[in-house]
Motif scaffolding. Structure first.
Motif, PDB file in Angstrom:
ATOM      1  N   MET A  80       0.842  -1.189   0.000  1.00 24.08           N
ATOM      2  CA  MET A  80       0.000   0.000   0.000  1.00 24.08           C
ATOM      3  C   MET A  80       0.886   1.251   0.000  1.00 24.08           C
ATOM      4  O   MET A  80       1.965   1.243   0.590  1.00 24.08           O
ATOM      5  N   ASP A  81       0.409   2.313  -0.637  1.00 26.42           N
ATOM      6  CA  ASP A  81       1.249   3.498  -0.767  1.00 26.42           C
ATOM      7  C   ASP A  81       1.543   4.142   0.583  1.00 26.42           C
ATOM      8  O   ASP A  81       2.577   4.788   0.755  1.00 26.42           O
ATOM      9  N   ARG A  82       0.629   3.950   1.548  1.00 24.72           N
ATOM     10  CA  ARG A  82       0.872   4.535   2.868  1.00 24.72           C
ATOM     11  C   ARG A  82       2.089   3.919   3.544  1.00 24.72           C
ATOM     12  O   ARG A  82       2.606   4.461   4.523  1.00 24.72           O
ATOM     13  N   ASN A  83       2.550   2.782   3.046  1.00 19.52           N
ATOM     14  CA  ASN A  83       3.689   2.100   3.655  1.00 19.52           C
ATOM     15  C   ASN A  83       5.028   2.514   3.052  1.00 19.52           C
ATOM     16  O   ASN A  83       6.075   2.030   3.501  1.00 19.52           O
ATOM     17  N   PHE A  84       5.009   3.384   2.043  1.00 17.64           N
ATOM     18  CA  PHE A  84       6.270   3.705   1.363  1.00 17.64           C
ATOM     19  C   PHE A  84       7.307   4.288   2.319  1.00 17.64           C
ATOM     20  O   PHE A  84       8.468   3.859   2.321  1.00 17.64           O
ATOM     21  N   ALA A  85       6.915   5.270   3.122  1.00 16.87           N
ATOM     22  CA  ALA A  85       7.879   5.915   4.020  1.00 16.87           C
ATOM     23  C   ALA A  85       8.473   4.906   4.999  1.00 16.87           C
ATOM     24  O   ALA A  85       9.692   4.904   5.248  1.00 16.87           O
ATOM     25  N   ARG A  86       7.633   4.043   5.547  1.00 23.03           N
ATOM     26  CA  ARG A  86       8.120   3.038   6.492  1.00 23.03           C
ATOM     27  C   ARG A  86       9.026   2.032   5.794  1.00 23.03           C
ATOM     28  O   ARG A  86      10.098   1.677   6.312  1.00 23.03           O
ATOM     29  N   ALA A  87       8.607   1.585   4.614  1.00 29.41           N
ATOM     30  CA  ALA A  87       9.410   0.622   3.867  1.00 29.41           C
ATOM     31  C   ALA A  87      10.750   1.229   3.460  1.00 29.41           C
ATOM     32  O   ALA A  87      11.791   0.564   3.524  1.00 29.41           O
ATOM     33  N   LEU A  88      10.738   2.493   3.056  1.00 25.19           N
ATOM     34  CA  LEU A  88      11.978   3.154   2.659  1.00 25.19           C
ATOM     35  C   LEU A  88      12.932   3.270   3.847  1.00 25.19           C
ATOM     36  O   LEU A  88      14.139   3.038   3.709  1.00 25.19           O
ATOM     37  N   ALA A  89      12.402   3.621   5.011  1.00 27.05           N
ATOM     38  CA  ALA A  89      13.253   3.730   6.203  1.00 27.05           C
ATOM     39  C   ALA A  89      13.914   2.390   6.523  1.00 27.05           C
ATOM     40  O   ALA A  89      15.100   2.336   6.884  1.00 27.05           O
ATOM     41  N   LEU A  90      13.170   1.298   6.376  1.00 28.51           N
ATOM     42  CA  LEU A  90      13.728  -0.027   6.641  1.00 28.51           C
ATOM     43  C   LEU A  90      14.786  -0.396   5.606  1.00 28.51           C
ATOM     44  O   LEU A  90      15.831  -0.969   5.940  1.00 28.51           O
ATOM     45  N   VAL A  91      14.519  -0.065   4.352  1.00 32.88           N
ATOM     46  CA  VAL A  91      15.488  -0.351   3.290  1.00 32.88           C
ATOM     47  C   VAL A  91      16.779   0.431   3.515  1.00 32.88           C
ATOM     48  O   VAL A  91      17.887  -0.113   3.401  1.00 32.88           O
ATOM     49  N   LEU A  92      16.649   1.704   3.841  1.00 30.41           N
ATOM     50  CA  LEU A  92      17.836   2.531   4.056  1.00 30.41           C
ATOM     51  C   LEU A  92      18.648   2.042   5.253  1.00 30.41           C
ATOM     52  O   LEU A  92      19.881   2.127   5.261  1.00 30.41           O
ATOM     53  N   LYS A  93      17.956   1.521   6.255  1.00 29.27           N
ATOM     54  CA  LYS A  93      18.666   0.956   7.407  1.00 29.27           C
ATOM     55  C   LYS A  93      19.497  -0.247   6.980  1.00 29.27           C
ATOM     56  O   LYS A  93      20.631  -0.433   7.432  1.00 29.27           O
ATOM     57  N   SER A  94      18.940  -1.057   6.087  1.00 31.52           N
ATOM     58  CA  SER A  94      19.669  -2.228   5.591  1.00 31.52           C
ATOM     59  C   SER A  94      20.818  -1.824   4.676  1.00 31.52           C
ATOM     60  O   SER A  94      21.882  -2.456   4.676  1.00 31.52           O
ATOM     61  N   GLU A  95      20.605  -0.783   3.888  1.00 31.25           N
ATOM     62  CA  GLU A  95      21.613  -0.377   2.912  1.00 31.25           C
ATOM     63  C   GLU A  95      22.829   0.281   3.557  1.00 31.25           C
ATOM     64  O   GLU A  95      23.946   0.170   3.055  1.00 31.25           O
ATOM     65  N   GLY A  96      22.621   0.980   4.662  1.00 30.42           N
ATOM     66  CA  GLY A  96      23.751   1.631   5.311  1.00 30.42           C
ATOM     67  C   GLY A  96      24.170   2.899   4.581  1.00 30.42           C
ATOM     68  O   GLY A  96      23.374   3.519   3.864  1.00 30.42           O
ATOM     69  N   GLY A  97      25.438   3.278   4.732  1.00 32.04           N
ATOM     70  CA  GLY A  97      25.925   4.522   4.145  1.00 32.04           C
ATOM     71  C   GLY A  97      26.780   4.299   2.918  1.00 32.04           C
ATOM     72  O   GLY A  97      26.375   3.647   1.969  1.00 32.04           O
ATOM     73  N   TRP A  98      28.003   4.818   2.969  1.00 28.10           N
ATOM     74  CA  TRP A  98      28.898   4.754   1.816  1.00 28.10           C
ATOM     75  C   TRP A  98      29.581   3.395   1.731  1.00 28.10           C
ATOM     76  O   TRP A  98      30.000   2.815   2.728  1.00 28.10           O
ATOM     77  N   SER A  99      29.685   2.882   0.494  1.00 29.89           N
ATOM     78  CA  SER A  99      30.375   1.620   0.254  1.00 29.89           C
ATOM     79  C   SER A  99      31.045   1.676  -1.111  1.00 29.89           C
ATOM     80  O   SER A  99      30.442   2.145  -2.084  1.00 29.89           O
ATOM     81  N   ASP A 100      32.282   1.207  -1.165  1.00 34.92           N
ATOM     82  CA  ASP A 100      33.003   1.146  -2.441  1.00 34.92           C
ATOM     83  C   ASP A 100      33.895  -0.086  -2.430  1.00 34.92           C
ATOM     84  O   ASP A 100      35.115  -0.002  -2.542  1.00 34.92           O
ATOM     85  N   ASN A 101      33.245  -1.235  -2.281  1.00 36.47           N
ATOM     86  CA  ASN A 101      33.951  -2.512  -2.192  1.00 36.47           C
ATOM     87  C   ASN A 101      34.272  -3.021  -3.597  1.00 36.47           C
ATOM     88  O   ASN A 101      33.366  -3.199  -4.412  1.00 36.47           O
ATOM     89  N   PRO A 102      35.543  -3.267  -3.904  1.00 30.82           N
ATOM     90  CA  PRO A 102      35.907  -3.753  -5.245  1.00 30.82           C
ATOM     91  C   PRO A 102      35.228  -5.073  -5.610  1.00 30.82           C
ATOM     92  O   PRO A 102      35.027  -5.364  -6.799  1.00 30.82           O
ATOM     93  N   ALA A 103      34.852  -5.863  -4.594  1.00 34.54           N
ATOM     94  CA  ALA A 103      34.204  -7.146  -4.864  1.00 34.54           C
ATOM     95  C   ALA A 103      32.713  -6.999  -5.146  1.00 34.54           C
ATOM     96  O   ALA A 103      32.065  -7.949  -5.579  1.00 34.54           O
ATOM     97  N   ASP A 104      32.175  -5.808  -4.902  1.00 36.33           N
ATOM     98  CA  ASP A 104      30.750  -5.567  -5.126  1.00 36.33           C
ATOM     99  C   ASP A 104      30.526  -5.185  -6.584  1.00 36.33           C
ATOM    100  O   ASP A 104      31.045  -4.159  -7.046  1.00 36.33           O
ATOM    101  N   PRO A 105      29.763  -5.987  -7.336  1.00 35.76           N
ATOM    102  CA  PRO A 105      29.533  -5.665  -8.750  1.00 35.76           C
ATOM    103  C   PRO A 105      28.794  -4.350  -8.948  1.00 35.76           C
ATOM    104  O   PRO A 105      28.850  -3.760 -10.027  1.00 35.76           O
ATOM    105  N   GLY A 106      28.125  -3.852  -7.898  1.00 37.71           N
ATOM    106  CA  GLY A 106      27.415  -2.584  -8.011  1.00 37.71           C
ATOM    107  C   GLY A 106      28.328  -1.377  -7.969  1.00 37.71           C
ATOM    108  O   GLY A 106      27.935  -0.274  -8.357  1.00 37.71           O
ATOM    109  N   GLY A 107      29.555  -1.584  -7.501  1.00 36.99           N
ATOM    110  CA  GLY A 107      30.503  -0.484  -7.430  1.00 36.99           C
ATOM    111  C   GLY A 107      30.199   0.473  -6.293  1.00 36.99           C
ATOM    112  O   GLY A 107      29.568   0.115  -5.298  1.00 36.99           O
ATOM    113  N   ALA A 108      30.644   1.711  -6.454  1.00 39.14           N
ATOM    114  CA  ALA A 108      30.444   2.732  -5.424  1.00 39.14           C
ATOM    115  C   ALA A 108      28.954   2.933  -5.168  1.00 39.14           C
ATOM    116  O   ALA A 108      28.155   3.080  -6.098  1.00 39.14           O
TER     117      ALA A 108
END
Length: 228
Positions: A1-29
């Motif tokens: 539901m669209d009302r859950n976007f803010a909550r879902a985004l906060a949870l996703v950002l918590k999982s994602e963390g901050g800056w990352s630039d691991n050479p082994a990560d195919p996603g890169g910086a």
């Protein structure tokens, strides 16, 4: 539901963390889950890593809503399922997340969540869809060549996504059938008026709250994990 976007985004950002630039990560910086490639594609062509590090909250919300939440029809999905699919999309791509959801509910796997997929989802208990989707997602991640390097982090992330999604999902009451055998009426005496039927006893529905499923998932993740 669209009302859950803010909550879902906060949870996703918590999982994602901050800056990352691991050479082994195919996603890169990556900054807060947004790769440099996607930042250049969606926000600023020719952006540098320094630009990515300064990504604003508004830019983050726009990217996540437009290219992940909307891409998996997050506003149309039931509570809990929306977050589980959204997080899958951010981690592994919207198309893959949509196809895995469609496989779970038995819909055509075209990577586009439309009326047919939504109808198939509505026919299944939300908790079951969440559990099966998380199981399928984990199986997919374990097949990746990068699992040895990133598997622990992915496992921990999914161990958080599952109970959170279950907590967000609605309670679906289930009526438990009576286990008592039917009562046999005693034969009436000759000429006696028939006995009145006993009043119906209401059956109390048994509610299986997703909280217990979530707690079980958390305990399983803690005590069932194999040592590294």
């Amino acid at each position: 539901m669209d009302r859950n976007f803010a909550r879902a985004l906060a949870l996703v950002l918590k999982s994602e963390g901050g800056w990352s630039d691991n050479p082994a990560d195919p996603g890169g910086a990556t900054m807060r889950g947004v790769t440099l490639a996607n930042f250049r594609r969606y926000v600023k062509a020719g952006a540098t890593k320094a630009d990515l590090k300064k990504i604003s909250d508004a830019e983050l919300a726009t990217i996540y809503r437009r290219f992940y939440w909307n891409a998996v029809a997050g506003a149309e999905l039931p509570d809990g399922i929306d977050y589980a699919v959204f997080d899958f999309a951010v981690n592994s791509g919207p198309g893959r997340a949509a196809k895995y959801l469609q496989a779970v509910v038995g819909a055509a796997q075209d990577g586009r969540i439309g009326p047919a997929t939504l109808k198939a989802i509505s026919a299944r208990p939300p908790g079951t869809v969440i559990d099966e989707l998380c199981d399928a997602r984990l199986a997919f991640l374990k097949r990746l060549p990068s699992w040895p390097a990133f598997g622990r982090g992915w496992f921990d992330r999914l161990s958080s996504v599952r109970p959170q999604a279950l907590l967000m999902s609605p309670v679906r009451p289930e009526t438990a059938p009576s286990q008592d055998p039917p009562l046999l009426a005693s034969p009436a005496a000759p000429g006696a008026a028939p006995a009145a039927a006993p009043p119906a006893v209401p059956v109390t529905p048994v509610v299986r709250h997703p909280l217990w499923r979530a707690l079980f998932a958390i305990l399983k993740a803690i005590f069932g994990r194999k040592p590294a």
